[in-house]
Write a protein that holds these residues in place. Structure first.
Motif, PDB file in Angstrom:
ATOM      1  N   ASP A   8      -5.908  -1.615  -3.175  1.00  0.00           N
ATOM      2  CA  ASP A   8      -6.719  -0.469  -3.606  1.00  0.00           C
ATOM      3  C   ASP A   8      -7.760  -0.089  -2.556  1.00  0.00           C
ATOM      4  O   ASP A   8      -8.009   1.096  -2.321  1.00  0.00           O
ATOM      5  CB  ASP A   8      -7.397  -0.766  -4.947  1.00  0.00           C
ATOM      6  N   ARG A  25      -4.371  -7.005  -5.372  1.00  0.00           N
ATOM      7  CA  ARG A  25      -4.467  -5.634  -5.883  1.00  0.00           C
ATOM      8  C   ARG A  25      -5.752  -4.967  -5.385  1.00  0.00           C
ATOM      9  O   ARG A  25      -5.756  -3.789  -5.016  1.00  0.00           O
ATOM     10  CB  ARG A  25      -4.415  -5.620  -7.414  1.00  0.00           C
ATOM     11  N   TYR A  28      -7.808   3.618  -1.106  1.00  0.00           N
ATOM     12  CA  TYR A  28      -8.905   4.486  -1.533  1.00  0.00           C
ATOM     13  C   TYR A  28     -10.158   4.379  -0.674  1.00  0.00           C
ATOM     14  O   TYR A  28     -11.189   4.942  -1.022  1.00  0.00           O
ATOM     15  CB  TYR A  28      -9.275   4.186  -2.988  1.00  0.00           C
ATOM     16  N   CYS A  30       0.839  -1.209   0.000  1.00  0.00           N
ATOM     17  CA  CYS A  30       0.000   0.000   0.000  1.00  0.00           C
ATOM     18  C   CYS A  30       0.874   1.261   0.000  1.00  0.00           C
ATOM     19  O   CYS A  30       0.638   2.201  -0.767  1.00  0.00           O
ATOM     20  CB  CYS A  30      -0.927   0.024   1.210  1.00  0.00           C
TER      21      CYS A  30
END
Length: 154
Positions: free
Chosen positions: A146, A142, A150, A92
């Motif tokens: 993410d 992934r 986010y 990250c």
């Protein structure tokens, strides 16, 4: 409480209020610039709804930067010695830095010495370009990265 968590009840610290660090394009980048980018975007811990800063996984003091050499060193501290998410946390951090800093910066990400039972292996995984690329090609991994990066922007 979620079953299966290694650290089901982490110590959570209050978020620090920050005054944006004034920065002009022509100015040199410093460690505070790096720190402002990471926690200000609230990278979430993979197992908890808290940011890495709130869990004291990452702090301003854990970042060093040598602008002349174009090197950034991030040292993070997992919440427990056997943290199974240490490599995810490192990924990250790497992805966020790749998105925010020019590619000429060499980024090293390590766990704080003595803070993880498998420190050497985690550090090797996080700083090997092929391993990082392969990890980020895994759709499930992934997606987790993410979601951590986010989660507060959605």
């Amino acid at each position: 409480m979620t079953l299966g968590l290694i650290n089901a009840n982490p110590v959570v610290h209050a978020k620090k209020e920050r005054v944006p660090h004034p920065h002009h394009v022509e100015d040199a980048v410093d460690a505070l610039d790096v720190f402002d980018i990471l926690p200000s975007l609230d990278i979430r811990d993979p197992e908890h709804p808290y940011s890495l800063e709130q869990l004291s996984v990452l702090s301003e003091e854990s970042i060093s930067l040598d602008e002349k050499l174009g090197r950034i060193l991030i040292t993070f501290t997992p919440t427990v010695q056997h943290c199974s998410m240490a490599t995810v946390i490192g990924l990250c951090l790497r992805v966020k830095l790749m998105q925010c800093f020019p590619p000429h910066f060499k980024v090293d990400i390590i766990v704080a010495p003595g803070s993880h039972a498998d420190e050497a292996s985690v550090n090797k995984q996080l700083n090997d370009k092929e391993r990082v690329a392969a990890a980020l090609e895994n759709p499930n991994l992934r997606q987790l990265v993410d979601e951590c990066i986010y989660s507060n922007e959605l």
